[in-house]
Design a protein around this motif. Sequence first.
Motif, mmCIF file in Angstrom:
data_model
loop_
_atom_site.group_PDB
_atom_site.id
_atom_site.type_symbol
_atom_site.label_atom_id
_atom_site.label_comp_id
_atom_site.label_asym_id
_atom_site.label_seq_id
_atom_site.Cartn_x
_atom_site.Cartn_y
_atom_site.Cartn_z
ATOM 1 N N ARG A 178 35.965 38.411 -67.474
ATOM 2 C CA ARG A 178 36.599 37.310 -66.730
ATOM 3 C C ARG A 178 36.735 37.678 -65.254
ATOM 4 O O ARG A 178 36.438 36.878 -64.364
ATOM 5 C CB ARG A 178 37.960 37.018 -67.351
ATOM 6 C CG ARG A 178 38.680 35.821 -66.732
ATOM 7 C CD ARG A 178 40.053 35.624 -67.359
ATOM 8 N NE ARG A 178 39.958 35.433 -68.794
ATOM 9 C CZ ARG A 178 40.443 36.279 -69.709
ATOM 10 N NH1 ARG A 178 41.041 37.405 -69.318
ATOM 11 N NH2 ARG A 178 40.321 36.013 -70.996
ATOM 12 N N GLU A 179 37.193 38.884 -64.986
ATOM 13 C CA GLU A 179 37.350 39.332 -63.606
ATOM 14 C C GLU A 179 36.009 39.363 -62.887
ATOM 15 O O GLU A 179 35.899 38.915 -61.740
ATOM 16 C CB GLU A 179 37.990 40.715 -63.586
ATOM 17 C CG GLU A 179 38.231 41.265 -62.185
ATOM 18 C CD GLU A 179 38.809 42.656 -62.219
ATOM 19 O OE1 GLU A 179 39.581 42.999 -61.304
ATOM 20 O OE2 GLU A 179 38.477 43.422 -63.156
ATOM 21 N N MET A 180 34.967 39.883 -63.563
ATOM 22 C CA MET A 180 33.643 39.957 -62.957
ATOM 23 C C MET A 180 33.113 38.566 -62.628
ATOM 24 O O MET A 180 32.566 38.326 -61.538
ATOM 25 C CB MET A 180 32.680 40.677 -63.902
ATOM 26 C CG MET A 180 31.276 40.877 -63.347
ATOM 27 S SD MET A 180 31.218 42.027 -61.938
ATOM 28 C CE MET A 180 31.591 43.588 -62.758
ATOM 29 N N LEU A 181 33.284 37.629 -63.545
ATOM 30 C CA LEU A 181 32.796 36.266 -63.319
ATOM 31 C C LEU A 181 33.513 35.613 -62.134
ATOM 32 O O LEU A 181 32.869 35.050 -61.239
ATOM 33 C CB LEU A 181 33.003 35.428 -64.583
ATOM 34 C CG LEU A 181 32.666 33.938 -64.441
ATOM 35 C CD1 LEU A 181 31.173 33.743 -64.227
ATOM 36 C CD2 LEU A 181 33.153 33.147 -65.654
ATOM 37 N N LEU A 205 46.273 32.893 -65.855
ATOM 38 C CA LEU A 205 47.031 33.669 -64.874
ATOM 39 C C LEU A 205 46.164 34.754 -64.254
ATOM 40 O O LEU A 205 46.238 34.999 -63.041
ATOM 41 C CB LEU A 205 48.260 34.288 -65.540
ATOM 42 C CG LEU A 205 49.162 35.138 -64.636
ATOM 43 C CD1 LEU A 205 49.672 34.326 -63.450
ATOM 44 C CD2 LEU A 205 50.335 35.713 -65.432
ATOM 45 N N GLN A 206 45.324 35.389 -65.042
ATOM 46 C CA GLN A 206 44.440 36.410 -64.491
ATOM 47 C C GLN A 206 43.465 35.805 -63.481
ATOM 48 O O GLN A 206 43.203 36.385 -62.423
ATOM 49 C CB GLN A 206 43.658 37.114 -65.598
ATOM 50 C CG GLN A 206 42.792 38.258 -65.046
ATOM 51 C CD GLN A 206 41.788 38.785 -66.060
ATOM 52 O OE1 GLN A 206 41.670 38.260 -67.169
ATOM 53 N NE2 GLN A 206 41.042 39.814 -65.684
ATOM 54 N N ILE A 207 42.926 34.613 -63.792
ATOM 55 C CA ILE A 207 42.008 33.949 -62.856
ATOM 56 C C ILE A 207 42.716 33.687 -61.528
ATOM 57 O O ILE A 207 42.147 33.930 -60.446
ATOM 58 C CB ILE A 207 41.491 32.630 -63.470
ATOM 59 C CG1 ILE A 207 40.575 32.939 -64.659
ATOM 60 C CG2 ILE A 207 40.748 31.807 -62.425
ATOM 61 C CD1 ILE A 207 40.124 31.696 -65.420
ATOM 62 N N ALA A 266 24.443 33.498 -66.647
ATOM 63 C CA ALA A 266 25.551 34.351 -66.220
ATOM 64 C C ALA A 266 26.349 34.847 -67.418
ATOM 65 O O ALA A 266 26.710 36.033 -67.501
ATOM 66 C CB ALA A 266 26.454 33.578 -65.257
ATOM 67 N N LEU A 267 26.628 33.956 -68.372
ATOM 68 C CA LEU A 267 27.368 34.355 -69.566
ATOM 69 C C LEU A 267 26.577 35.359 -70.391
ATOM 70 O O LEU A 267 27.161 36.296 -70.980
ATOM 71 C CB LEU A 267 27.705 33.119 -70.405
ATOM 72 C CG LEU A 267 28.715 32.135 -69.792
ATOM 73 C CD1 LEU A 267 28.869 30.905 -70.672
ATOM 74 C CD2 LEU A 267 30.066 32.805 -69.592
ATOM 75 N N ALA A 268 25.264 35.188 -70.440
ATOM 76 C CA ALA A 268 24.421 36.116 -71.200
ATOM 77 C C ALA A 268 24.463 37.520 -70.595
ATOM 78 O O ALA A 268 24.481 38.529 -71.327
ATOM 79 C CB ALA A 268 22.986 35.597 -71.249
ATOM 80 N N PHE A 287 36.504 31.038 -70.096
ATOM 81 C CA PHE A 287 37.261 32.278 -69.964
ATOM 82 C C PHE A 287 38.751 32.021 -69.738
ATOM 83 O O PHE A 287 39.556 32.934 -69.863
ATOM 84 C CB PHE A 287 36.699 33.121 -68.818
ATOM 85 C CG PHE A 287 35.549 33.982 -69.227
ATOM 86 C CD1 PHE A 287 35.763 35.136 -69.961
ATOM 87 C CD2 PHE A 287 34.248 33.648 -68.889
ATOM 88 C CE1 PHE A 287 34.715 35.959 -70.340
ATOM 89 C CE2 PHE A 287 33.181 34.460 -69.264
ATOM 90 C CZ PHE A 287 33.414 35.610 -69.994
ATOM 91 N N GLY A 288 39.120 30.787 -69.359
ATOM 92 C CA GLY A 288 40.532 30.462 -69.152
ATOM 93 C C GLY A 288 41.097 29.730 -70.348
ATOM 94 O O GLY A 288 41.658 28.632 -70.210
#
Length: 825
Positions: free
Chosen positions: A593-596, A633-635, A569-571, A625-626
Amino acid sequence: MPGRVGGGRRGGGGHRNVDEFGRERRDKPHQRKPYDRPARGGHRGGRGGAHAGMIHAGPVDEAQEIESRLSSLIVKVGDKNTPTLQNNLEALSVVLEKDSVKHELTVMRTFRQCVLELPWKVTVYSTLAGLLNAKNSETGEKVVTLMHAVLGASLNRGDWGSVKVLMRFFALLVSTNTIAASTLVAMLDTFLAPLADGVKVSASNNCYVFIVLSTLLWAGRSLNEHVPAELEQRLELVSKYVQAQMEINQGNSLSTVFHDVPPKGSNALAHLLDVVRAVAANSWKIDAIYAPYEMFTSEFAQAKQHALPALELPTQLAATAFYTPSEFLQLVPSPSDQIVRKYVMQDFIADTLTQLEGNRKDCGKCLMQLHGLCNEDVCSVMTTVQHPEDIDPESTLVFEYMMAEVLFSFLLQLPEGLYREMYYTSLAIELRKAEPVILTNVFETMVENIVARVQFIDVECLNRLSNWLAVYISNFGFQWDWKKWADTASEAEDSPKHRFVQETLLKLIRLSYLDRVRAMLPDSYAALIPAKPPAHNFKFTVQAMDERTRDVSVAMGRCLKSKGTVEQALAILQEHYSQWADIDDEKRQTLAREMLVEHVLLLGSKTFSHMLNAIEKFMPALQKFGDSAEAKLQIAQVTEDFWLRNPQFFAITIDKLINYRVIDPATVVAMLFDNGHVGSWSKFHYWEILHNTVKKVNMRVVQLQGRLEAANAAANAMADDDAPAAENQTAESVEHVEATLAQMVQEQKDVVVSTTRHFARLLSSDSGAAGELDRAWLHGRFKEFLRTYRVQVMENAPVLESEVFTAEASNDVRQAFEDVHKMSA
């Protein structure tokens, strides 16, 4: 308590028609109802109990049967105010006096449990103790000594319900000449000792004065006869204290359920003092409950009085460990000249609720029997009359209404309830099952009368009532008279009634499903429920994306659906976003980050278990990503947007993200108090998430404190050990726990301070709320937060005073903080 297993042994030989005491039975056998009260942790006894029908099987079985029979006799005596009660008590005292030598443990244990768990029969058991003492002073001394030891143990562990019940028992022992009036005065003086050097209002002294007033209610008659001067002195002292307490707490709304005039539930001590004074004006006579000890005055006259050792007040209890007296709410009209009778009855109901909290079924059965010891004409019982609708609560006390008022008073009790909300809900369900017609109407009346004052009710109490009503309705086929609230949809969306009804409906949908709830509602309710079932709000649908975003989303979706790994997924994210040359690295991270998060949430959106597994599997990627406060906060914000139409999943997902340290409590606080929520402060689920977060932090602190105590104990135990390696390992363990605890305590401080700061910022700003109603909801939640976490608030008071509650804060914000100071004194 031991199961009720009365009756003689069945088996061999003929039977005479005799009662439990061996006397010829005069009434017809079919008129005797079998006893079916379940034991707390024991078996359910019937007539003959577990041994019914058994043939004599030896001395062991015979001894067990005798003990079961003795227990049954003690438990059953005085269940109802009948003409035979005097003879039953006399006969039982003879039996117990004879058998207590061989079966002392069983007799004493059962007697102790009966006094504690059947508080409405205190006049019966104090009379029985007096008769035992009159017949054999050694037996009487053993009873008194045992109950005094139980009282001391209850004091040490802060079991104030038991302390109150036991002090009432000792008060009535003066009437049976088992202890002297001076002995009881000495016991009362122990509770009043903190006032010896001057009246100082505090949480502990509130509790002690409440115990003393509750005891004087029952001891006043005897003390007035034997030591009137001492009684008057104690009354004067507690009166001064109550007056000081009223002056200090004047205008304190943190402990007030209803904010209309006159306030209800704001000063229980003053109300109890009025009741005591009313009893004193009536020569200290209480006629609500049958007083069998008055029939044995000649037997008690020559009895031996027993001295008791001095009581000791607990010294290690925190302020929050003391009982906070609260007045019973008046939710239906009642005769104004029946203040004493009503208080006595409701006090017994409250004690029953408290002492039998561990067994709601047992509690429900006992409550329905409680009126059996009332004197005639004390109250009307709707379940025993042919036309209950003809009973007027304004002209007579109604037992069912008094019982329901106590239950709702406990449910809405401030600053916090004694027990979990679900206890009161499950108890109401048990009571309605016992009397499905009468109590259905009673509970509906209570809810309707509360909702009629909904604009004045405390926000937290309204939240509790909504939770109670949703679970209650769901247990009875979702039936409710919704037509009475048909005009709710026309009110403002953030009006108290609109919000209460809507939140209750949303909880019903959680407990059922949308179509079922919609089917039972009138058409006018359409605006109060969602148009579609709760669902996710996945952002990256095909129609809403540009081509390159669609390529990333499709690749991520295929990877996760085919059980791809974290690395894969990260790749994918790295491969696609690295090709976007028109944005900088920070923007790439934000988009990735949003996509994940969106795809992980989509993967787990089917059920709670799927959600847990998805977060757990991709936890390393989420944590990567956090890596900053802004990223966390975005997560959280992406999670909120994803579950915009499903608050339940939103709350659960946030909880899991905290558990896996993807986000932290400070993130949740920042998310909830975002300016984007202005205008939505009336929604319940935001505050549910806040409380879950703060309670989780507090729980972790308590757990770590327990671990540290255990580690220190282990280290001390190994201090004399000759194994240095083990000692070093233990020292390292202690240091690790200490470091973890210090980190968690700091996190607790940050959460409390930041939450309080956000509340004060919004309430002190014109842009912090969208109108007066929105601000009223926010201010109500602010008071709830201060009240619920007052211990942690006061621990950080210096910081809050210097940084939050400054001159820039609004007056009502500073006033709420001052009220918490008074409450925590």
